[in-house]
Design a protein around this motif. Structure first.
Motif, PDB file in Angstrom:
ATOM      1  N   PHE A  93      15.310 -14.996 -90.103  1.00  8.48           N
ATOM      2  CA  PHE A  93      16.077 -15.654 -91.388  1.00  8.48           C
ATOM      3  C   PHE A  93      16.250 -14.967 -92.394  1.00  8.48           C
ATOM      4  O   PHE A  93      15.179 -13.711 -93.006  1.00  8.48           O
ATOM      5  N   ILE A  94      17.315 -15.198 -93.925  1.00 10.32           N
ATOM      6  CA  ILE A  94      17.935 -14.522 -94.350  1.00 10.32           C
ATOM      7  C   ILE A  94      17.221 -15.394 -95.858  1.00 10.32           C
ATOM      8  O   ILE A  94      16.589 -15.113 -96.711  1.00 10.32           O
ATOM      9  N   GLN A  95      17.416 -16.517 -95.910  1.00 12.63           N
ATOM     10  CA  GLN A  95      17.064 -17.153 -96.764  1.00 12.63           C
ATOM     11  C   GLN A  95      15.756 -18.441 -96.521  1.00 12.63           C
ATOM     12  O   GLN A  95      16.094 -18.695 -95.748  1.00 12.63           O
ATOM     13  N   ILE A 151      25.399 -12.750 -86.283  1.00  8.76           N
ATOM     14  CA  ILE A 151      25.509 -13.775 -87.225  1.00  8.76           C
ATOM     15  C   ILE A 151      25.021 -14.683 -86.508  1.00  8.76           C
ATOM     16  O   ILE A 151      25.417 -15.881 -86.166  1.00  8.76           O
ATOM     17  N   ALA A 152      23.331 -14.952 -86.135  1.00  9.15           N
ATOM     18  CA  ALA A 152      22.362 -16.753 -85.235  1.00  9.15           C
ATOM     19  C   ALA A 152      22.692 -17.479 -85.998  1.00  9.15           C
ATOM     20  O   ALA A 152      21.789 -18.515 -85.906  1.00  9.15           O
ATOM     21  N   GLY A 153      24.048 -17.719 -86.330  1.00 12.35           N
ATOM     22  CA  GLY A 153      24.785 -19.085 -87.088  1.00 12.35           C
ATOM     23  C   GLY A 153      23.585 -19.731 -88.664  1.00 12.35           C
ATOM     24  O   GLY A 153      23.222 -18.551 -89.911  1.00 12.35           O
ATOM     25  N   ASP A 154      24.633 -20.393 -89.656  1.00 14.09           N
ATOM     26  CA  ASP A 154      24.227 -20.623 -90.189  1.00 14.09           C
ATOM     27  C   ASP A 154      24.834 -19.888 -91.322  1.00 14.09           C
ATOM     28  O   ASP A 154      23.567 -19.054 -92.638  1.00 14.09           O
ATOM     29  N   LEU A 155      25.456 -19.025 -91.367  1.00 11.30           N
ATOM     30  CA  LEU A 155      26.352 -17.630 -92.199  1.00 11.30           C
ATOM     31  C   LEU A 155      26.434 -18.271 -93.856  1.00 11.30           C
ATOM     32  O   LEU A 155      27.073 -17.690 -95.025  1.00 11.30           O
ATOM     33  N   VAL A 156      26.711 -19.410 -94.059  1.00  8.27           N
ATOM     34  CA  VAL A 156      26.891 -19.957 -95.667  1.00  8.27           C
ATOM     35  C   VAL A 156      26.378 -21.412 -96.010  1.00  8.27           C
ATOM     36  O   VAL A 156      25.854 -21.938 -94.783  1.00  8.27           O
ATOM     37  N   ALA A 157      26.497 -21.748 -96.402  1.00  6.14           N
ATOM     38  CA  ALA A 157      25.071 -22.733 -97.152  1.00  6.14           C
ATOM     39  C   ALA A 157      25.871 -24.246 -96.481  1.00  6.14           C
ATOM     40  O   ALA A 157      25.301 -25.277 -95.839  1.00  6.14           O
ATOM     41  N   GLN A 158      27.085 -24.579 -96.848  1.00  5.05           N
ATOM     42  CA  GLN A 158      28.195 -25.696 -96.871  1.00  5.05           C
ATOM     43  C   GLN A 158      29.236 -25.694 -96.110  1.00  5.05           C
ATOM     44  O   GLN A 158      30.292 -26.541 -95.579  1.00  5.05           O
ATOM     45  N   GLY A 159      29.819 -24.373 -95.310  1.00  6.12           N
ATOM     46  CA  GLY A 159      30.834 -24.216 -94.527  1.00  6.12           C
ATOM     47  C   GLY A 159      31.633 -24.575 -95.975  1.00  6.12           C
ATOM     48  O   GLY A 159      33.353 -24.535 -94.986  1.00  6.12           O
ATOM     49  N   ASP A 215      20.768 -17.249 -90.786  1.00 10.23           N
ATOM     50  CA  ASP A 215      20.390 -18.635 -92.112  1.00 10.23           C
ATOM     51  C   ASP A 215      20.807 -17.656 -93.239  1.00 10.23           C
ATOM     52  O   ASP A 215      19.166 -17.877 -94.069  1.00 10.23           O
ATOM     53  N   ILE A 216      21.596 -16.916 -93.400  1.00  9.65           N
ATOM     54  CA  ILE A 216      21.556 -16.281 -94.409  1.00  9.65           C
ATOM     55  C   ILE A 216      21.611 -17.365 -95.919  1.00  9.65           C
ATOM     56  O   ILE A 216      21.308 -17.673 -96.470  1.00  9.65           O
ATOM     57  N   GLN A 217      22.512 -18.776 -96.000  1.00 10.21           N
ATOM     58  CA  GLN A 217      23.039 -19.699 -96.386  1.00 10.21           C
ATOM     59  C   GLN A 217      23.425 -19.590 -98.034  1.00 10.21           C
ATOM     60  O   GLN A 217      22.687 -20.673 -98.255  1.00 10.21           O
ATOM     61  N   GLY A 218      23.732 -18.693 -98.117  1.00  6.51           N
ATOM     62  CA  GLY A 218      24.003 -18.324 -98.814  1.00  6.51           C
ATOM     63  C   GLY A 218      23.717 -17.553 -99.992  1.00  6.51           C
ATOM     64  O   GLY A 218      23.778 -17.197-101.717  1.00  6.51           O
ATOM     65  N   ASP A 219      22.650 -16.776-100.150  1.00  2.44           N
ATOM     66  CA  ASP A 219      21.816 -16.203 -99.442  1.00  2.44           C
ATOM     67  C   ASP A 219      22.003 -14.324-100.099  1.00  2.44           C
ATOM     68  O   ASP A 219      21.879 -13.752 -99.351  1.00  2.44           O
ATOM     69  N   LEU A 220      22.981 -14.214-100.412  1.00  2.00           N
ATOM     70  CA  LEU A 220      23.911 -13.370-100.549  1.00  2.00           C
ATOM     71  C   LEU A 220      23.060 -11.780-101.631  1.00  2.00           C
ATOM     72  O   LEU A 220      23.029 -10.884-100.386  1.00  2.00           O
ATOM     73  N   ALA A 221      22.307 -12.131-101.980  1.00  2.00           N
ATOM     74  CA  ALA A 221      21.706 -10.680-102.663  1.00  2.00           C
ATOM     75  C   ALA A 221      20.599 -10.410-101.350  1.00  2.00           C
ATOM     76  O   ALA A 221      20.177  -8.530-100.698  1.00  2.00           O
ATOM     77  N   ASP A 222      19.757 -11.384-100.424  1.00  2.00           N
ATOM     78  CA  ASP A 222      19.458 -10.693 -99.486  1.00  2.00           C
ATOM     79  C   ASP A 222      20.097 -10.666 -98.231  1.00  2.00           C
ATOM     80  O   ASP A 222      19.625  -9.723 -97.967  1.00  2.00           O
ATOM     81  N   LEU A 223      20.885 -10.723 -98.345  1.00  2.00           N
ATOM     82  CA  LEU A 223      21.723 -10.180 -97.028  1.00  2.00           C
ATOM     83  C   LEU A 223      22.612  -8.669 -96.819  1.00  2.00           C
ATOM     84  O   LEU A 223      22.236  -8.085 -96.804  1.00  2.00           O
ATOM     85  N   GLY A 224      21.992  -8.429 -98.832  1.00  2.00           N
ATOM     86  CA  GLY A 224      23.179  -7.332 -98.462  1.00  2.00           C
ATOM     87  C   GLY A 224      21.662  -6.302 -98.873  1.00  2.00           C
ATOM     88  O   GLY A 224      21.799  -5.343 -97.947  1.00  2.00           O
ATOM     89  N   LEU A 240      28.018 -20.593 -84.405  1.00  2.00           N
ATOM     90  CA  LEU A 240      28.062 -21.515 -85.118  1.00  2.00           C
ATOM     91  C   LEU A 240      26.512 -22.343 -85.507  1.00  2.00           C
ATOM     92  O   LEU A 240      25.951 -22.626 -84.484  1.00  2.00           O
ATOM     93  N   GLY A 241      26.461 -22.745 -86.948  1.00  2.00           N
ATOM     94  CA  GLY A 241      25.642 -22.999 -87.518  1.00  2.00           C
ATOM     95  C   GLY A 241      25.714 -24.396 -87.809  1.00  2.00           C
ATOM     96  O   GLY A 241      27.059 -25.583 -87.766  1.00  2.00           O
ATOM     97  N   ASN A 242      24.759 -25.425 -88.531  1.00  2.00           N
ATOM     98  CA  ASN A 242      25.269 -26.776 -88.654  1.00  2.00           C
ATOM     99  C   ASN A 242      25.483 -26.455 -90.713  1.00  2.00           C
ATOM    100  O   ASN A 242      25.947 -27.490 -90.583  1.00  2.00           O
ATOM    101  N   HIS A 243      25.252 -25.751 -91.215  1.00  2.00           N
ATOM    102  CA  HIS A 243      25.577 -25.423 -92.630  1.00  2.00           C
ATOM    103  C   HIS A 243      26.844 -25.283 -92.904  1.00  2.00           C
ATOM    104  O   HIS A 243      27.837 -25.443 -93.088  1.00  2.00           O
ATOM    105  N   GLU A 244      27.599 -24.840 -91.445  1.00  2.00           N
ATOM    106  CA  GLU A 244      28.558 -24.090 -91.046  1.00  2.00           C
ATOM    107  C   GLU A 244      29.339 -25.823 -91.310  1.00  2.00           C
ATOM    108  O   GLU A 244      31.052 -25.920 -91.554  1.00  2.00           O
ATOM    109  N   GLN A 245      28.448 -27.147 -91.034  1.00  2.00           N
ATOM    110  CA  GLN A 245      29.140 -28.619 -90.780  1.00  2.00           C
ATOM    111  C   GLN A 245      29.159 -29.022 -92.019  1.00  2.00           C
ATOM    112  O   GLN A 245      29.195 -30.558 -92.309  1.00  2.00           O
ATOM    113  N   TYR A 246      28.519 -28.640 -93.314  1.00  2.00           N
ATOM    114  CA  TYR A 246      27.972 -29.192 -94.162  1.00  2.00           C
ATOM    115  C   TYR A 246      28.523 -29.492 -95.336  1.00  2.00           C
ATOM    116  O   TYR A 246      28.569 -29.424 -96.615  1.00  2.00           O
TER     117      TYR A 246
END
Length: 318
Positions: free
Chosen positions: A266-268, A73-81, A47-56, A106-112
């Motif tokens: 979660f990351i974000q 990374i157990a899904g939601d690597l990105v916010a909207q894919g 659940d990174i979802q675009g939070d790259l600062a917290d990922l770092g 694969l998460g759901n956010h990869e499909q948004y």
């Protein structure tokens, strides 16, 4: 597509089953015990979802603990894919120390986004290097299985999100049986099983989390036969400090010992109960994940980590 809010509350159903929260040791309790002598380790985030600062920050925290054999990374690597979001994600990974192997579910956010489902999946596979939505590999001497949807979500940004399908279920059944002699089989899913970990169980559960899988009954029936399964799921963003962050799930008709389920954190943004059968955002500053240790004695220990404060939260020996 407009980024979604949280999910619509739905009613729950499924197999009759029992859940035993495992809790594990708190950080204070763990400090009084001998330190685990690890032969290998894995890092698990979601659940990174675009939070790259917290990922770092998370990557830096984990690297300071010593190099692991893989980052999962157990899904939601990105916010909207989108392509740009994947590019930004992997640029951040390149800027921080991490294991050479990076695996993903694969998460759901990869499909948004508005692209066709096949395009969304192809993009996920291209960037992550995963062979398919469902696959198996080995890391830290352990079998690792990844599962995910083979069809688009039926209700857009509301559950259910995952259709495993007959082929994937058959593959999962046969693959788990082939590993019956292994002490542990790690199964990674972005989406959470009903009635297992934080957000899905107890009086403060968010009721929509019992709806992630279209074919949840078949999935639970298969998993319930294998006491060596350790099932890792993200999606909920609930606090890993809760005593129900990990649980033993016993499925009717399955192995009476049950199998282990662990929340990946979660990351974000941390979420928690809203007191009305739903959930609410608690803090955008929090960020949590896992280090999974394989001891020199072969035992598996899962540590939940607070990346904001760079400290241990809980530890559980499976």
């Amino acid at each position: 597509m407009t980024p979604p809010t949280r999910r619509t509350i739905l009613t729950a159903g499924g197999l009759a089953l029992a859940t035993l929260p495992l809790g594990g040791l708190t950080a204070a309790q763990a400090a009084t015990r001998p330190k685990v002598s690890a032969a290998a380790s894995l890092d698990v985030i979601s659940d990174i979802q675009g939070d790259l600062a917290d990922l770092g920050r998370a990557l830096d925290n984990l690297a300071a603990l010593g190099t692991s054999q893989a980052l999962v990374i157990a899904g939601d690597l990105v916010a909207q894919g989108t392509v740009q979001q994947y590019e930004d994600l992997y640029a951040t990974l390149a800027d921080h120390s991490h294991p050479d192997r990076v695996l993903a579910a694969l998460g759901n956010h990869e499909q948004y986004n508005s692209d066709p489902f096949d395009t969304q999946v192809k993009r996920f596979l291209q960037y992550t290097g995963m062979p398919e939505v469902y696959s198996q590999t080995t890391a830290a001497g352990l079998p690792l299985l990844f599962i995910g949807t083979t069809a688009p979500a039926k209700n857009g940004t509301s559950p259910p999100f995952v259709t495993l399908g007959a082929s994937q279920l058959s593959w999962l059944d046969s693959t788990l049986k082939s590993h019956a002699d292994k002490p542990y089989v790690l199964v990674f899913s972005h989406h959470v099983l009903p009635g297992t970990v934080s957000g899905t169980v107890g009086g403060d559960a968010a009721r929509f989390y019992d709806q992630d899988f279209v074919d949840e009954t078949d999935l639970l029936t298969i998993l319930g036969q294998h006491k060596n399964v350790v099932f890792f799921s993200g999606h909920t963003h609930w606090d890993l400090g809760r005593s129900d962050w990990a649980a033993k799930k016993i499925v009717e008709g399955g192995d009476p010992a049950g199998f282990t389920v662990v929340n990946t954190g979660f990351i974000q943004t941390m979420y928690g109960p809203d007191g009305s059968g739903g959930e609410e955002a608690l803090s955008g500053a929090e960020s949590q994940g896992l280090r999974v240790l394989v001891g020199t004695d072969g035992r598996l220990t899962v540590e939940s980590r607070d990346f904001r404060r760079d400290k241990l939260i809980r530890t559980l020996t499976v």
